[in-house]
Write a protein that holds these residues in place. Structure first.
Motif, PDB file in Angstrom:
ATOM      1  N   SER A 238       0.832  -1.203   0.000  1.00 23.06           N
ATOM      2  CA  SER A 238       0.000   0.000   0.000  1.00 23.06           C
ATOM      3  C   SER A 238       0.868   1.256   0.000  1.00 23.06           C
ATOM      4  O   SER A 238       0.565   2.238  -0.694  1.00 23.06           O
TER       5      SER A 238
ATOM      6  N   SER B 138       1.451   4.407  -3.119  1.00 16.39           N
ATOM      7  CA  SER B 138       1.288   5.851  -2.912  1.00 16.39           C
ATOM      8  C   SER B 138       2.578   6.636  -3.153  1.00 16.39           C
ATOM      9  O   SER B 138       2.573   7.867  -3.114  1.00 16.39           O
TER      10      SER B 138
ATOM     11  N   THR C 172       5.901   8.146  -5.203  1.00 14.62           N
ATOM     12  CA  THR C 172       6.285   8.629  -6.538  1.00 14.62           C
ATOM     13  C   THR C 172       7.744   9.084  -6.488  1.00 14.62           C
ATOM     14  O   THR C 172       8.279   9.328  -5.393  1.00 14.62           O
TER      15      THR C 172
ATOM     16  N   ASP D 252       8.699  11.979  -4.294  1.00 23.89           N
ATOM     17  CA  ASP D 252       8.823  11.841  -2.841  1.00 23.89           C
ATOM     18  C   ASP D 252      10.273  11.956  -2.372  1.00 23.89           C
ATOM     19  O   ASP D 252      10.528  12.145  -1.187  1.00 23.89           O
TER      20      ASP D 252
ATOM     21  N   ARG E  48       1.713   0.904  -9.868  1.00 21.93           N
ATOM     22  CA  ARG E  48       1.383   2.310 -10.122  1.00 21.93           C
ATOM     23  C   ARG E  48       1.762   2.715 -11.538  1.00 21.93           C
ATOM     24  O   ARG E  48       1.033   3.478 -12.194  1.00 21.93           O
TER      25      ARG E  48
ATOM     26  N   ASP F  17      -6.218   6.473  -9.579  1.00 19.10           N
ATOM     27  CA  ASP F  17      -7.123   7.259  -8.742  1.00 19.10           C
ATOM     28  C   ASP F  17      -8.042   6.339  -7.948  1.00 19.10           C
ATOM     29  O   ASP F  17      -8.258   6.535  -6.742  1.00 19.10           O
TER      30      ASP F  17
ATOM     31  N   LEU G  26      -5.855   4.098  -5.384  1.00 20.21           N
ATOM     32  CA  LEU G  26      -5.392   4.828  -4.203  1.00 20.21           C
ATOM     33  C   LEU G  26      -6.522   5.114  -3.223  1.00 20.21           C
ATOM     34  O   LEU G  26      -6.281   5.269  -2.028  1.00 20.21           O
ATOM     35  N   LYS G  27      -7.743   5.183  -3.723  1.00 26.70           N
ATOM     36  CA  LYS G  27      -8.879   5.374  -2.823  1.00 26.70           C
ATOM     37  C   LYS G  27      -9.220   4.092  -2.068  1.00 26.70           C
ATOM     38  O   LYS G  27      -9.756   4.142  -0.962  1.00 26.70           O
TER      39      LYS G  27
END
Length: 316
Positions: free
Chosen positions: A49, A53, A55, A58, A180, A188, A191-192
């Motif tokens: 997870s 999230s 990238t 980061d 990803r 989108d 990630l939700k």
């Protein structure tokens, strides 16, 4: 689908409640959850997870503000194992619980620190970069620290731990990054829904840790709860003070507070059960709760405070 998104938000918002409920259920009915072999897979889900999230952006702060990022990692690595050792020794905890506190101190910042920084309106970029970089170098840093603090007193296979962290941290994160990239158009939605994976994994981790230690928790439950509360408070204070010493602005002080005070306790749980004893996983399990409770309180208090409001308060 919108109803599912709302459910995920609801479950995520009240994660602390689900953790407490799972601990109570496992304490009263431990038999269904006594499966320590589940832990690495569950932690892998949490790391997957996290990878979803992440990238490349980061890590850009490593190049633009390396001092802040490196300071965060150094403060954690130097101070927090000592905090764990000191608190455990002062409270006279059993050796394996002290090992568990040291183990937490040897782990990088957790993803929860990013959430608390965001709630407090702190420097999220600093938080995300430091926790992400700390996680990526953890296969090297965590075994080295444990060899220094624990390896002299008991056998410890640092190579096996290095490989283990690669398996439960680096590979799932890499898989998340790959997903990803390959499914960028669907991210989108993904990630939700991803927080649901984290919530479920963490809740089951707590249930497993509690179920494996029911009798021992009855004997030292109060002491370990106090130790973990002191540990979190000390970590937050150290983070804030370190940021003040290096003249960081308020938003960065907020980030440093949570970076140092809230670590990857889930990783500590996995390492405790796999390489030490189920009892060594208890501090990590308890700290998952304390980090959420104390972190939320501090973050909420700080939410409306900016550098300008603090300056005005001092003037008045």
């Amino acid at each position: 689908m919108e109803s599912l998104f709302k459910l995920v938000k609801f479950l995520t918002r009240y994660l602390t409640l689900w953790i407490i409920l799972s601990a109570v259920v496992a304490f009263l009915m431990p038999a269904p959850f006594m499966h320590g072999d589940w832990i690495p897979y569950l932690i892998g889900c949490v790391m997957l997870s996290m990878g979803l999230s992440m990238t490349p952006g980061d890590f850009k702060l490593v190049l633009t503000r390396p001092r802040d990022v490196i300071l965060g990692i150094i403060v954690i690595s130097v101070c927090m194992p000592l905090v764990g050792l000191g608190i455990g020794t002062l409270l006279g905890l059993p050796p394996m619980l002290i090992v568990g506190l040291i183990l937490v101190g040897c782990t990088p910042s957790g993803a929860t620190s990013n959430v608390m920084t965001m709630i407090s309106n702190g420097d999220k970029a600093l938080s995300v970069t430091t926790s992400s970089l700390g996680t990526l170098i953890s296969p090297f840093v965590t075994p080295a620290l444990l060899m220094f603090y624990v390896g002299r007193y008991m056998p410890l296979d640092a190579l096996a731990m290095f490989i283990g962290i690669i398996k439960i941290v680096i590979i799932p994160i890499a898989l998340g990054l790959l997903i990803r990239k390959v499914f960028s158009k669907q991210m989108d939605t993904v990630l939700k829904l991803a927080p649901l994976l984290t919530v479920a994994a963490v809740v089951v981790v707590i249930a497993v840790v509690v179920s494996l230690n029911v009798e021992r928790i009855k004997l030292v439950g109060v002491e370990i709860a106090l130790a973990c509360a002191f540990y979190t408070i000390c970590g937050m204070i150290i983070g804030y003070v370190a940021a003040r010493i290096f003249h960081m602005e308020l938003s960065r002080r907020k980030a440093m507070t949570f970076l140092i005070g809230i670590q990857n306790t889930a990783l500590a749980v996995s390492l405790g059960i796999t390489y030490f004893d189920p009892l060594a996983a208890v501090p990590g399990g308890v700290l998952i709760v304390w980090a959420s409770v104390l972190g939320t309180l501090v973050a909420s208090f700080w939410a409306g405070k900016t550098q300008n409001t603090v300056t005005e308060t001092l003037k008045n």
